[in-house]
Design a protein around this motif. Structure first.
Motif, PDB file in Angstrom:
ATOM      1  N   ALA A 102       0.854  -1.193   0.000  1.00 21.27           N
ATOM      2  CA  ALA A 102       0.000   0.000   0.000  1.00 21.27           C
ATOM      3  C   ALA A 102       0.887   1.239   0.000  1.00 21.27           C
ATOM      4  CB  ALA A 102      -0.933  -0.023   1.200  1.00 21.27           C
ATOM      5  N   LEU A 103       1.491   1.489  -1.143  1.00 17.24           N
ATOM      6  CA  LEU A 103       2.479   2.561  -1.247  1.00 17.24           C
ATOM      7  C   LEU A 103       1.785   3.913  -1.285  1.00 17.24           C
ATOM      8  CD1 LEU A 103       5.590   2.735  -1.578  1.00 17.24           C
ATOM      9  CD2 LEU A 103       5.195   3.004  -4.023  1.00 17.24           C
ATOM     10  N   ARG A 104       2.306   4.849  -0.512  1.00 15.64           N
ATOM     11  CA  ARG A 104       1.741   6.195  -0.464  1.00 15.64           C
ATOM     12  C   ARG A 104       2.646   7.238  -1.102  1.00 15.64           C
ATOM     13  NH1 ARG A 104      -2.248   7.347   3.232  1.00 15.64           N
ATOM     14  NH2 ARG A 104      -2.079   9.431   2.351  1.00 15.64           N
ATOM     15  N   VAL A 105       3.943   7.058  -0.990  1.00 18.25           N
ATOM     16  CA  VAL A 105       4.890   8.031  -1.542  1.00 18.25           C
ATOM     17  C   VAL A 105       6.038   7.271  -2.189  1.00 18.25           C
ATOM     18  CG1 VAL A 105       6.546   9.857  -1.000  1.00 18.25           C
ATOM     19  CG2 VAL A 105       4.348   9.794   0.186  1.00 18.25           C
ATOM     20  N   GLU A 106       6.433   7.718  -3.357  1.00 18.21           N
ATOM     21  CA  GLU A 106       7.646   7.210  -4.009  1.00 18.21           C
ATOM     22  C   GLU A 106       8.277   8.387  -4.744  1.00 18.21           C
ATOM     23  OE1 GLU A 106       8.639   3.076  -5.976  1.00 18.21           O
ATOM     24  OE2 GLU A 106       7.577   4.354  -7.414  1.00 18.21           O
ATOM     25  N   ARG A 107       9.471   8.771  -4.278  1.00 12.85           N
ATOM     26  CA  ARG A 107      10.151   9.916  -4.857  1.00 12.85           C
ATOM     27  C   ARG A 107      11.618   9.578  -5.070  1.00 12.85           C
ATOM     28  NH1 ARG A 107       9.240  14.972  -1.153  1.00 12.85           N
ATOM     29  NH2 ARG A 107      10.456  15.905  -2.863  1.00 12.85           N
ATOM     30  N   THR A 108      12.213  10.215  -6.054  1.00 12.11           N
ATOM     31  CA  THR A 108      13.605   9.950  -6.408  1.00 12.11           C
ATOM     32  C   THR A 108      14.474  11.169  -6.101  1.00 12.11           C
ATOM     33  OG1 THR A 108      12.949   8.437  -8.173  1.00 12.11           O
ATOM     34  CG2 THR A 108      15.176   9.350  -8.291  1.00 12.11           C
ATOM     35  N   PHE A 109      15.669  10.893  -5.580  1.00 11.97           N
ATOM     36  CA  PHE A 109      16.611  11.941  -5.197  1.00 11.97           C
ATOM     37  C   PHE A 109      18.012  11.548  -5.645  1.00 11.97           C
ATOM     38  CE2 PHE A 109      13.195  11.756  -2.118  1.00 11.97           C
ATOM     39  CZ  PHE A 109      12.788  13.080  -2.017  1.00 11.97           C
ATOM     40  N   ALA A 110      18.918  12.507  -5.526  1.00  9.95           N
ATOM     41  CA  ALA A 110      20.344  12.256  -5.729  1.00  9.95           C
ATOM     42  C   ALA A 110      21.097  12.869  -4.559  1.00  9.95           C
ATOM     43  CB  ALA A 110      20.823  12.883  -7.038  1.00  9.95           C
ATOM     44  N   VAL A 111      22.105  12.164  -4.075  1.00  7.43           N
ATOM     45  CA  VAL A 111      22.920  12.681  -2.977  1.00  7.43           C
ATOM     46  C   VAL A 111      24.387  12.515  -3.328  1.00  7.43           C
ATOM     47  CG1 VAL A 111      21.202  12.204  -1.191  1.00  7.43           C
ATOM     48  CG2 VAL A 111      22.924  10.470  -1.745  1.00  7.43           C
ATOM     49  N   GLY A 112      25.225  13.288  -2.600  1.00  5.91           N
ATOM     50  CA  GLY A 112      26.654  13.208  -2.844  1.00  5.91           C
ATOM     51  C   GLY A 112      27.434  13.909  -1.767  1.00  5.91           C
ATOM     52  N   ALA A 113      28.577  14.460  -2.160  1.00  7.21           N
ATOM     53  CA  ALA A 113      29.501  15.043  -1.190  1.00  7.21           C
ATOM     54  C   ALA A 113      28.927  16.257  -0.472  1.00  7.21           C
ATOM     55  CB  ALA A 113      30.809  15.422  -1.892  1.00  7.21           C
ATOM     56  N   ALA A 114      27.980  16.961  -1.086  1.00 10.21           N
ATOM     57  CA  ALA A 114      27.445  18.187  -0.472  1.00 10.21           C
ATOM     58  C   ALA A 114      26.813  17.927   0.877  1.00 10.21           C
ATOM     59  CB  ALA A 114      26.434  18.847  -1.403  1.00 10.21           C
ATOM     60  N   THR A 115      26.297  16.704   1.073  1.00  6.93           N
ATOM     61  CA  THR A 115      25.683  16.339   2.357  1.00  6.93           C
ATOM     62  C   THR A 115      26.334  15.109   2.968  1.00  6.93           C
ATOM     63  OG1 THR A 115      24.018  14.945   1.293  1.00  6.93           O
ATOM     64  CG2 THR A 115      23.457  17.286   1.627  1.00  6.93           C
ATOM     65  N   ASP A 116      27.518  14.742   2.504  1.00  9.25           N
ATOM     66  CA  ASP A 116      28.189  13.524   2.947  1.00  9.25           C
ATOM     67  C   ASP A 116      27.315  12.299   2.710  1.00  9.25           C
ATOM     68  OD1 ASP A 116      30.528  12.343   3.966  1.00  9.25           O
ATOM     69  OD2 ASP A 116      29.652  12.145   5.969  1.00  9.25           O
ATOM     70  N   GLY A 117      26.512  12.356   1.663  1.00  3.47           N
ATOM     71  CA  GLY A 117      25.645  11.234   1.320  1.00  3.47           C
ATOM     72  C   GLY A 117      24.343  11.188   2.091  1.00  3.47           C
ATOM     73  N   CYS A 118      24.100  12.151   2.969  1.00  3.65           N
ATOM     74  CA  CYS A 118      22.874  12.144   3.772  1.00  3.65           C
ATOM     75  C   CYS A 118      21.691  12.648   2.949  1.00  3.65           C
ATOM     76  CB  CYS A 118      23.028  13.024   5.007  1.00  3.65           C
ATOM     77  SG  CYS A 118      24.279  12.440   6.173  1.00  3.65           S
ATOM     78  N   LEU A 119      20.547  12.038   3.176  1.00  3.13           N
ATOM     79  CA  LEU A 119      19.303  12.483   2.564  1.00  3.13           C
ATOM     80  C   LEU A 119      18.269  12.679   3.663  1.00  3.13           C
ATOM     81  CD1 LEU A 119      17.515  13.084   0.094  1.00  3.13           C
ATOM     82  CD2 LEU A 119      16.925  10.645   0.064  1.00  3.13           C
ATOM     83  N   LYS A 120      17.743  13.881   3.739  1.00  2.00           N
ATOM     84  CA  LYS A 120      16.712  14.233   4.711  1.00  2.00           C
ATOM     85  C   LYS A 120      15.511  14.749   3.931  1.00  2.00           C
ATOM     86  CE  LYS A 120      17.405  17.932   7.289  1.00  2.00           C
ATOM     87  NZ  LYS A 120      17.841  18.885   8.340  1.00  2.00           N
ATOM     88  N   VAL A 121      14.348  14.120   4.139  1.00  3.74           N
ATOM     89  CA  VAL A 121      13.159  14.433   3.361  1.00  3.74           C
ATOM     90  C   VAL A 121      11.988  14.681   4.313  1.00  3.74           C
ATOM     91  CG1 VAL A 121      11.550  13.653   1.583  1.00  3.74           C
ATOM     92  CG2 VAL A 121      13.957  12.947   1.487  1.00  3.74           C
ATOM     93  N   ARG A 122      11.308  15.798   4.138  1.00  2.00           N
ATOM     94  CA  ARG A 122      10.063  16.027   4.872  1.00  2.00           C
ATOM     95  C   ARG A 122       8.909  15.522   4.012  1.00  2.00           C
ATOM     96  NH1 ARG A 122      10.347  20.997   5.456  1.00  2.00           N
ATOM     97  NH2 ARG A 122      10.882  21.324   7.646  1.00  2.00           N
ATOM     98  N   VAL A 123       8.157  14.577   4.542  1.00  2.00           N
ATOM     99  CA  VAL A 123       7.000  14.017   3.841  1.00  2.00           C
ATOM    100  C   VAL A 123       5.750  14.630   4.445  1.00  2.00           C
ATOM    101  CG1 VAL A 123       5.737  11.924   3.261  1.00  2.00           C
ATOM    102  CG2 VAL A 123       8.241  11.884   3.377  1.00  2.00           C
ATOM    103  N   ASP A 124       4.924  15.227   3.614  1.00  2.00           N
ATOM    104  CA  ASP A 124       3.709  15.904   4.056  1.00  2.00           C
ATOM    105  C   ASP A 124       2.470  15.142   3.596  1.00  2.00           C
ATOM    106  OD1 ASP A 124       4.983  18.270   5.239  1.00  2.00           O
ATOM    107  OD2 ASP A 124       5.581  18.742   3.182  1.00  2.00           O
ATOM    108  N   ASP A 125       1.315  15.675   3.953  1.00  2.00           N
ATOM    109  CA  ASP A 125       0.012  15.164   3.514  1.00  2.00           C
ATOM    110  C   ASP A 125      -0.262  13.753   4.007  1.00  2.00           C
ATOM    111  OD1 ASP A 125      -0.533  17.552   2.150  1.00  2.00           O
ATOM    112  OD2 ASP A 125       0.567  16.850   0.390  1.00  2.00           O
ATOM    113  N   LEU A 126       0.230  13.435   5.189  1.00  2.00           N
ATOM    114  CA  LEU A 126      -0.062  12.149   5.822  1.00  2.00           C
ATOM    115  C   LEU A 126      -1.178  12.327   6.847  1.00  2.00           C
ATOM    116  CD1 LEU A 126       3.616  11.000   6.464  1.00  2.00           C
ATOM    117  CD2 LEU A 126       2.136  10.338   4.546  1.00  2.00           C
TER     118      LEU A 126
END
Length: 712
Positions: free
Chosen positions: A81-105
């Motif tokens: 029962a998938l609600r969100v599927e989004r694609t991102f790219a990460v790299g050296a700018a964040t040391d590989g970290c990805l932080k995402v705010r998911v809304d409308d839940l």
């Protein structure tokens, strides 16, 4: 036609939002997925739950930077029962970290999430799955379970304290600071054995102490600390279980810091370092699932989010059951009231100033006179003969501390140009005479009944040229209390606020914002509980120099006693449960009829009692007195503050709050401090047998909050 529910509308909106990012024809990842922990070495985490949103986090290993990174959020653990599927790219700018705010839940629901790395061939590998929750809707009456943590040193230590929490249902994890420690083996409180961080960027770090241990300074240093701390399996399991609500304390930057100033050198040099502070904050915003500070969706943290513009104080609401205000004690606070480099003999307030100022705070000079020190003006003709030997001794002492010759001259000239407390001057002269040829003996400056009396730094507890003792720790309670009250009244300059004006206004207005909430919670990185020790008590058998009432730690709220009392009075108007950490001990306090505080022990850092015992130094008699003090610490603390109902300074642990409509149950899970050096993660029978649980209950009763013991 069948009506469309609000839930269905929200689902359609969420799918539409995903479609704006992904091709319309494709769901990128289905169902079962190969987990590759090597690609996600820090696993996953969530945080800052709102009624309709949550922040999700992971870190992709460098070998996979450049791959598509897909976030999936689902209603079920199988990700059907998938609600969100989004694609991102990460790299050296964040040391590989990805932080995402998911809304409308929807509020008050459990959500499952994972991250998927897709390589150029289309092969997919996933992170471990995480579970998170949105906060209940504003009118929701459901009960609440919060874990409360503080102080998790990684060096030579294990997070056994987290294991009991993995068996408990949790709505959120409240972390009150010291998520990392900036040093890699400080012998005063860290272990030199077992697992330990060794900086890759050793050149960019600060080397300290005789043992050559290091402290973080560069962005890479701080990132590495977060990286390595987050590899702990118990911590990963807990962060994958429930959302994290975190603030920082000092060790995310530097021990006992204020603003962008560290205290490693106790005033021997200027330690203001804005670049270092900003590096520490950037790494924290990258690695913590917090809904502020920028750095979302793979973008770099914005400079406008960093010192001196930083804001981490914020609030959370859990239906009608509770509201939580998380505060920041470090960014806006001023320097410690007693400078670490204060010359003990300097007279802070002379007799004339005290005679004028004491009535303004309801005191009299005559009442204080016996507690004050006589002082002399060395520029007066009758005292000039002692200037040269004092100058000689002081120059030698400051040079021995490593100060440049110019700084030595400037400090000594300033000391001799001002009044000096007579006991301090004579102590220096005695040391001078003990090592000088007989014909250079100066002898003591004569005392006289008519000498003026004032408050010197020695009267506050300062006894060395550069030292935290007498400045941040073990200050004399009476002298420090007088100094703090005078400064709070504006005498000798304003004391300054621990929270700053903007944060204070926000916190003071919180009761109005949360008027319909049953429980008001305040998260503070440091404790409001006074740590007052009477070292004259017979169980300590203290040497004469120790035989005073002292405040153990004025880096805490004891450093701002007037402001603390004002806040406690404000909290008492509407009722509050305070949550605090940092001190490496468990305290339970009833400060006011409607104010209760729970101070959580350290997850893994050396306990307060063990630190005192380890750092007891000097001759044999002094060391033995220090050991007696550590052994008697718990009853001494309870004797020093009538509101302290429970004190435990020898064990590690964690706190669980179970919050109902009319009762709050606080469960302390505590472990013997010696067990922290062993990893019990795969030994459930051992840690279950070792955990000691203490329970306390807070009952709402005719507007009061009544604290009592609860059966285990």
């Amino acid at each position: 036609m069948t009506p469309i529910s609000r839930r269905a509308v929200l689902r359609l909106l969420s799918v539409a939002a995903a479609a704006a990012v992904l091709p319309l024809h494709a769901r990128r990842v289905h169902g079962a997925l190969r987990i590759d922990a090597a690609l996600f070495p820090q696993a996953v985490a969530s945080g800052d739950p709102g009624t309709h949103s949550v922040v999700l986090w992971t870190r992709l290993a460098p070998q996979a930077w450049g791959r598509e990174l897909v976030l999936q959020v689902a209603e079920d653990a199988g990700f059907d029962a998938l609600r969100v599927e989004r694609t991102f790219a990460v790299g050296a700018a964040t040391d590989g970290c990805l932080k995402v705010r998911v809304d409308d839940l929807e509020p008050g629901r459990t959500w499952h999430y994972r991250f998927v790395a897709i390589d150029a061939n289309g092969d997919a590998a996933g992170s471990p799955a995480g579970r998170t929750l949105t906060a209940p809707a504003d009118g929701d009456e459901r009960d609440l379970n919060l874990a409360v943590l503080s102080c998790q040193d990684f060096n030579g230590r294990w997070y056994n304290s987290l294991l009991p929490l993995l068996d408990e249902p949790l709505d959120a994890i409240v972390h009150l600071g010291d998520f990392i420690y900036e040093t890699t083996g400080d012998p005063s409180f860290q272990s030199g054995e077992g697992r330990r961080v060794a900086f890759d960027d050793a050149v960019g770090a600060i080397t300290l102490g005789d043992g050559g241990f290091q402290s973080a300074r560069s962005l890479d240093n701080y990132r590495q600390l977060h990286r390595e701390y987050r590899t702990d399996p118990a911590l990963q399991a807990l962060l994958a279980k429930a959302p994290l609500i975190a603030i920082w304390d000092d060790h995310e930057f530097a021990d006992d810091c204020w603003a962008d100033v560290a205290t490693f050198h106790d005033g021997r040099r200027d330690e203001r370092d804005r670049a270092r502070r900003r590096a520490a904050e950037q790494a924290w915003f990258e690695y913590m699932p917090v809904g502020l500070g920028g750095g979302f969706d793979g973008a770099a943290v914005e400079e406008t989010a960093l010192h001196p513009h930083t804001r981490i104080w914020r609030e959370f609401r859990f239906g009608r059951r509770a509201a939580l205000c998380m505060t920041d004690y470090r960014c806006a606070r001023p320097d410690h009231l007693v400078p670490e480099d204060a010359f003990p003999g300097t007279v802070v307030f002379d007799e004339a100033a005290l005679r004028e100022a004491l009535p303004r705070i309801g005191e009299s000079f005559d009442a204080w006179r016996p507690k004050l020190q006589p002082y002399v003006d060395l520029a007066a003709p009758e005292h000039r003969r002692w200037r040269r030997p004092l100058a000689r001794a002081l120059k030698q002492a400051y040079a021995a501390e490593g100060l440049p010759a110019g700084d030595v001259r400037a400090r000594v000239d300033a000391i001799l140009a001002a009044p000096v407390a007579l006991p301090v001057a004579n102590a220096i002269l005695a040391r001078h005479d003990a090592s000088a040829p007989f014909f250079l003996d100066a002898g003591p400056i004569p005392d006289a009944a008519d000498l003026p009396r004032g408050l010197s730094w020695a009267g506050v507890g300062k006894s060395r040229l550069f030292d935290a003792v007498g400045s941040r720790y073990f200050v004399l309670a009476d002298g420090y209390g007088l100094l703090a009250r005078l400064r709070a009244a504006g005498v000798g300059g304003a004391l300054g606020s621990a929270l700053g004006d903007a944060q204070a206004a926000w916190l003071e207005a919180a009761p109005e914002r949360h008027a319909d909430v049953r429980w008001r919670l305040i998260g503070s990185s440091v404790s409001f509980t006074p740590l007052r020790l009477d070292l004259r008590r017979p169980e300590v058998q203290a040497p004469p120099a120790w035989a005073h009432e002292v405040l153990l730690n004025v880096d805490h709220w004891d450093g701002f006693p007037a402001e603390r009392e004002a806040w406690l009075d404000r909290f008492d108007r509407d009722g509050a449960v305070l949550l605090s950490g940092d001190i490496h001990a468990s305290f339970v306090s009833q400060h006011r009829p409607r104010v209760v505080e729970f101070t959580t022990p350290s997850v893994s850092s050396k306990s307060l009692g063990a630190i005192l015992e380890r750092n007891a130094s000097g001759d044999a008699a002094t060391r033995e007195a220090g050991q007696r003090l550590a052994a008697a610490l718990d009853p001494l603390l309870r004797h020093g503050y009538v509101g302290l109902r429970y004190a435990q300074t020898r064990r590690n642990g964690a706190l669980l709050l179970q919050i109902g409509a009319d009762a709050l149950l606080a469960r302390y899970f505590e472990f013997d401090g010696a067990l922290v050096s062993e990893c019990l993660y795969d030994q459930p029978s051992r840690w279950r047998a070792a955990v000691q649980e203490r329970r306390f209950v807070v009952q709402r009763d005719d507007g009061a909050l009544r604290l009592g013991d609860a059966a285990t």
